[in-house]
Design an enzyme around this catalytic site. Sequence first.
Site, PDB file in Angstrom:
ATOM      1  N   ASN A 117       0.827  -1.219   0.000  1.00  0.00           N
ATOM      2  CA  ASN A 117       0.000   0.000   0.000  1.00  0.00           C
ATOM      3  C   ASN A 117       0.860   1.268   0.000  1.00  0.00           C
ATOM      4  N   ASN A 163       4.850   3.028   3.607  1.00  0.00           N
ATOM      5  CA  ASN A 163       6.209   3.377   4.064  1.00  0.00           C
ATOM      6  C   ASN A 163       7.229   3.158   2.941  1.00  0.00           C
ATOM      7  N   ASP A 180      -3.809  -2.819   0.131  1.00  0.00           N
ATOM      8  CA  ASP A 180      -3.590  -2.985   1.566  1.00  0.00           C
ATOM      9  C   ASP A 180      -3.924  -4.435   1.936  1.00  0.00           C
ATOM     10  N   SER A 231      10.670 -11.098  14.284  1.00  0.00           N
ATOM     11  CA  SER A 231      11.776 -10.276  14.778  1.00  0.00           C
ATOM     12  C   SER A 231      12.330 -10.863  16.072  1.00  0.00           C
ATOM     13  N   THR A 278      12.687  -9.294  18.457  1.00  0.00           N
ATOM     14  CA  THR A 278      11.962  -8.591  19.510  1.00  0.00           C
ATOM     15  C   THR A 278      10.969  -9.511  20.246  1.00  0.00           C
ATOM     16  N   TYR A 336       4.612  -3.013  19.017  1.00  0.00           N
ATOM     17  CA  TYR A 336       5.191  -3.586  17.801  1.00  0.00           C
ATOM     18  C   TYR A 336       5.622  -5.035  18.070  1.00  0.00           C
ATOM     19  N   LYS A 340       4.084  -8.846  16.663  1.00  0.00           N
ATOM     20  CA  LYS A 340       4.835  -9.949  16.040  1.00  0.00           C
ATOM     21  C   LYS A 340       4.612 -11.249  16.822  1.00  0.00           C
ATOM     22  N   TYR A 392      14.175 -11.962  12.395  1.00  0.00           N
ATOM     23  CA  TYR A 392      15.332 -11.171  11.979  1.00  0.00           C
ATOM     24  C   TYR A 392      15.984 -10.532  13.192  1.00  0.00           C
ATOM     25  N   ASN A 439      19.293  -7.686  13.425  1.00  0.00           N
ATOM     26  CA  ASN A 439      19.322  -6.257  13.050  1.00  0.00           C
ATOM     27  C   ASN A 439      19.783  -6.072  11.601  1.00  0.00           C
ATOM     28  N   ARG A 471      18.303   3.937  26.614  1.00  0.00           N
ATOM     29  CA  ARG A 471      16.975   4.021  25.992  1.00  0.00           C
ATOM     30  C   ARG A 471      16.076   2.980  26.653  1.00  0.00           C
TER      31      ARG A 471
HETATM   32  P1  NAD Z   1       9.545  -1.330   5.345  1.00  0.00           P
HETATM   33  O1  NAD Z   1       8.672  -0.371   6.056  1.00  0.00           O
HETATM   34  O2  NAD Z   1      10.654  -0.791   4.529  1.00  0.00           O
HETATM   35  O3  NAD Z   1       8.656  -2.299   4.426  1.00  0.00           O
HETATM   36  C1  NAD Z   1       7.370  -2.691   4.786  1.00  0.00           C
HETATM   37  C2  NAD Z   1       6.474  -2.491   3.575  1.00  0.00           C
HETATM   38  O4  NAD Z   1       5.139  -2.893   3.910  1.00  0.00           O
HETATM   39  C3  NAD Z   1       6.403  -1.033   3.129  1.00  0.00           C
HETATM   40  O5  NAD Z   1       6.659  -0.966   1.745  1.00  0.00           O
HETATM   41  C4  NAD Z   1       4.958  -0.614   3.448  1.00  0.00           C
HETATM   42  O6  NAD Z   1       4.462   0.334   2.529  1.00  0.00           O
HETATM   43  C5  NAD Z   1       4.225  -1.941   3.381  1.00  0.00           C
HETATM   44  N1  NAD Z   1       3.016  -2.038   4.196  1.00  0.00           N
HETATM   45  C6  NAD Z   1       2.855  -1.706   5.489  1.00  0.00           C
HETATM   46  N2  NAD Z   1       1.601  -1.946   5.886  1.00  0.00           N
HETATM   47  C7  NAD Z   1       0.934  -2.445   4.812  1.00  0.00           C
HETATM   48  C8  NAD Z   1      -0.389  -2.875   4.589  1.00  0.00           C
HETATM   49  N3  NAD Z   1      -1.310  -2.822   5.555  1.00  0.00           N
HETATM   50  N4  NAD Z   1      -0.724  -3.346   3.365  1.00  0.00           N
HETATM   51  C9  NAD Z   1       0.195  -3.393   2.370  1.00  0.00           C
HETATM   52  N5  NAD Z   1       1.455  -2.975   2.521  1.00  0.00           N
HETATM   53  C10 NAD Z   1       1.827  -2.507   3.732  1.00  0.00           C
HETATM   54  O7  NAD Z   1      10.100  -2.344   6.446  1.00  0.00           O
HETATM   55  P2  NAD Z   1      11.209  -3.479   6.320  1.00  0.00           P
HETATM   56  O8  NAD Z   1      12.372  -3.042   7.129  1.00  0.00           O
HETATM   57  O9  NAD Z   1      11.395  -3.865   4.917  1.00  0.00           O
HETATM   58  O10 NAD Z   1      10.493  -4.642   7.135  1.00  0.00           O
HETATM   59  C11 NAD Z   1       9.749  -5.655   6.500  1.00  0.00           C
HETATM   60  C12 NAD Z   1       9.145  -6.554   7.564  1.00  0.00           C
HETATM   61  O11 NAD Z   1      10.197  -7.076   8.373  1.00  0.00           O
HETATM   62  C13 NAD Z   1       8.186  -5.841   8.520  1.00  0.00           C
HETATM   63  O12 NAD Z   1       7.114  -6.706   8.803  1.00  0.00           O
HETATM   64  C14 NAD Z   1       9.034  -5.601   9.750  1.00  0.00           C
HETATM   65  O13 NAD Z   1       8.256  -5.542  10.922  1.00  0.00           O
HETATM   66  C15 NAD Z   1       9.911  -6.835   9.750  1.00  0.00           C
HETATM   67  N6  NAD Z   1      11.176  -6.630  10.471  1.00  0.00           N
HETATM   68  C16 NAD Z   1      11.985  -5.598  10.093  1.00  0.00           C
HETATM   69  C17 NAD Z   1      13.174  -5.380  10.801  1.00  0.00           C
HETATM   70  C18 NAD Z   1      14.079  -4.238  10.429  1.00  0.00           C
HETATM   71  O14 NAD Z   1      14.927  -3.877  11.213  1.00  0.00           O
HETATM   72  N7  NAD Z   1      13.973  -3.641   9.258  1.00  0.00           N
HETATM   73  C19 NAD Z   1      13.533  -6.222  11.869  1.00  0.00           C
HETATM   74  C20 NAD Z   1      12.670  -7.269  12.202  1.00  0.00           C
HETATM   75  C21 NAD Z   1      11.488  -7.473  11.495  1.00  0.00           C
HETATM   76  C1  UD1 Z   2      15.267  -2.107  17.364  1.00  0.00           C
HETATM   77  C2  UD1 Z   2      13.865  -2.329  17.866  1.00  0.00           C
HETATM   78  C3  UD1 Z   2      13.464  -3.772  17.626  1.00  0.00           C
HETATM   79  C4  UD1 Z   2      13.652  -4.161  16.169  1.00  0.00           C
HETATM   80  C5  UD1 Z   2      15.121  -3.902  15.807  1.00  0.00           C
HETATM   81  C6  UD1 Z   2      15.473  -4.244  14.389  1.00  0.00           C
HETATM   82  C7  UD1 Z   2      13.702  -0.718  19.721  1.00  0.00           C
HETATM   83  C8  UD1 Z   2      13.612  -0.555  21.190  1.00  0.00           C
HETATM   84  N1  UD1 Z   2      13.827  -1.991  19.279  1.00  0.00           N
HETATM   85  O1  UD1 Z   2      16.119  -2.891  18.123  1.00  0.00           O
HETATM   86  O2  UD1 Z   2      12.119  -3.963  17.981  1.00  0.00           O
HETATM   87  O3  UD1 Z   2      13.328  -5.530  15.966  1.00  0.00           O
HETATM   88  O4  UD1 Z   2      15.383  -2.517  16.013  1.00  0.00           O
HETATM   89  O5  UD1 Z   2      14.910  -3.301  13.535  1.00  0.00           O
HETATM   90  O6  UD1 Z   2      13.629   0.236  18.962  1.00  0.00           O
HETATM   91  N2  UD1 Z   2      21.411   3.220  19.434  1.00  0.00           N
HETATM   92  C9  UD1 Z   2      22.085   4.323  19.883  1.00  0.00           C
HETATM   93  N3  UD1 Z   2      21.741   5.537  19.387  1.00  0.00           N
HETATM   94  C10 UD1 Z   2      20.733   5.699  18.478  1.00  0.00           C
HETATM   95  C11 UD1 Z   2      20.030   4.549  18.016  1.00  0.00           C
HETATM   96  C12 UD1 Z   2      20.405   3.316  18.532  1.00  0.00           C
HETATM   97  O7  UD1 Z   2      22.989   4.232  20.715  1.00  0.00           O
HETATM   98  O8  UD1 Z   2      20.450   6.846  18.098  1.00  0.00           O
HETATM   99  C13 UD1 Z   2      21.804   1.906  19.971  1.00  0.00           C
HETATM  100  C14 UD1 Z   2      20.657   1.224  20.708  1.00  0.00           C
HETATM  101  O9  UD1 Z   2      20.654   1.577  22.049  1.00  0.00           O
HETATM  102  C15 UD1 Z   2      21.018  -0.246  20.456  1.00  0.00           C
HETATM  103  C16 UD1 Z   2      21.770  -0.252  19.125  1.00  0.00           C
HETATM  104  O10 UD1 Z   2      22.136   1.082  18.871  1.00  0.00           O
HETATM  105  O11 UD1 Z   2      21.899  -0.663  21.445  1.00  0.00           O
HETATM  106  C17 UD1 Z   2      20.888  -0.731  17.982  1.00  0.00           C
HETATM  107  O12 UD1 Z   2      19.684   0.019  18.005  1.00  0.00           O
HETATM  108  P1  UD1 Z   2      18.533  -0.184  16.928  1.00  0.00           P
HETATM  109  O13 UD1 Z   2      19.099  -0.061  15.565  1.00  0.00           O
HETATM  110  O14 UD1 Z   2      17.422   0.725  17.297  1.00  0.00           O
HETATM  111  O15 UD1 Z   2      18.108  -1.707  17.096  1.00  0.00           O
HETATM  112  P2  UD1 Z   2      17.588  -2.510  18.409  1.00  0.00           P
HETATM  113  O16 UD1 Z   2      17.588  -1.670  19.601  1.00  0.00           O
HETATM  114  O17 UD1 Z   2      18.325  -3.780  18.486  1.00  0.00           O
END
Ligand code: NAD
Ligand code: UD1
Length: 343
Positions: free
Chosen positions: A33, A36, A59, A125, A127, A153, A157, A181, A183, A299
Amino acid sequence: MFFTLITGGAGYIGTHTLIELSSAGFNFIVYDNLSNSSEKSLEKVKKIIKKDIFFINGDVRNKKKLREVFTNYNIDSVIHFAGLKSVAESVQNPLKYYDNNVVGTLKLLEVMQEFNCKKFVFSSSATVYSKVDIEKATPLNELSPTGKTTNPYGSSKYMIENILKDLYISDNSFKIAILRYFNPIGAHKSGIIGENPNGIPNNLMPLITQVAIGKRKTLKIYGSDYDTHDGTCIRDYIHVVDLANAHVKAIKYLNSKNDKFHPLCINLGTGKGYSVLDVIKVFENISGQKIPFDFADRRDGDIPECYADPSFAKEIIGWEAKKTLEQMCEDSWQWQSNNIDGY
Ligand code: NAD
Ligand code: UD1
């Protein structure tokens, strides 16, 4: 012809996965959709894969539209990336997160069931692991305690994982892979696709690259007195292309006859932990840019150390991360410096 439906395929991890799916010979349709992301990311992917992409702007909560897609195309599997992912926003607006992530997944699964499409890969995740318990239990394996999530969030999940487990119990013709996943950072080596956060990023790497490019003056490091080798938090950073490859392996596993874990639940990480200061040091060496930083308070919700035991992924789907932190920093920097304002 069979297709894999890629929900959220225009986003960060989705776009990288399209490239790996394309080189593995999969046909796919992107359903997003654009809440983001933008279609510009898909234009860039087309350049890389030298093929057109079927894109549907929709969506996942819209069952009518999903039904049209399942009626018009022969979809045999779904990789479900679509979801909202900002922890901070989820605390401010939990209903939005439960609606988009949990309700969205339910609607999608309902339509899949109607159309007898039963192969599902889900973006979960790290998380979902219980923070209070994991302080003492890294590396995390898939049997580590889950569930005491600290924000909506993370809870969304965890709820979806449970829904998928219950769904399989009720209908064991479903073949489900839950991918946790750690990071994800880095970008495709072409430097034309990458992470494109809206507004102020929440995660470490986009903040570092924005400081390096001069969009921000300094980085705030959250906490300097953790019980780690340098006092800053340790995480398991994984290159997004390695992560993308795991999706190809997961789909192949679900397509194979020897899939024996239902649902399959695997960690996607490197198994190595790096502190915030380690990441800054490697990034500075690779980019030649200085990253000025200040120490700030811890944090809320952060834990000192979080990294994966990725051995189950290797054993079951034959996947392991290959790229180093140096490559992650190099590719993140290349993406940021070539695309100062993103797409
Ligand atoms: P992203 O925001 O770049 O991609 C998500 C996509 O989903 C976007 O293009 C957005 O437009 C679309 N979207 C959101 N809600 C929607 C809906 N209701 N219908 C259709 N499309 C929709 O995020 P990403 O980093 O690519 O993450 C992808 C997935 O992986 C997510 O589910 C996220 O929670 C999960 N994830 C991401 C991370 C990370 O750090 N990036 C870590 C763990 C899990
Ligand atoms: C975050 C999310 C988690 C998600 C993961 C991967 C939070 C609390 N958790 O985790 O749900 O699955 O990303 O996308 O947001 N840091 C700094 N300064 C900053 C930003 C981050 O010091 O400005 C530190 C944080 O304290 C952490 C590390 O960098 O220790 C990584 O941070 P971040 O990238 O946000 O990932 P997570 O905290 O692991």
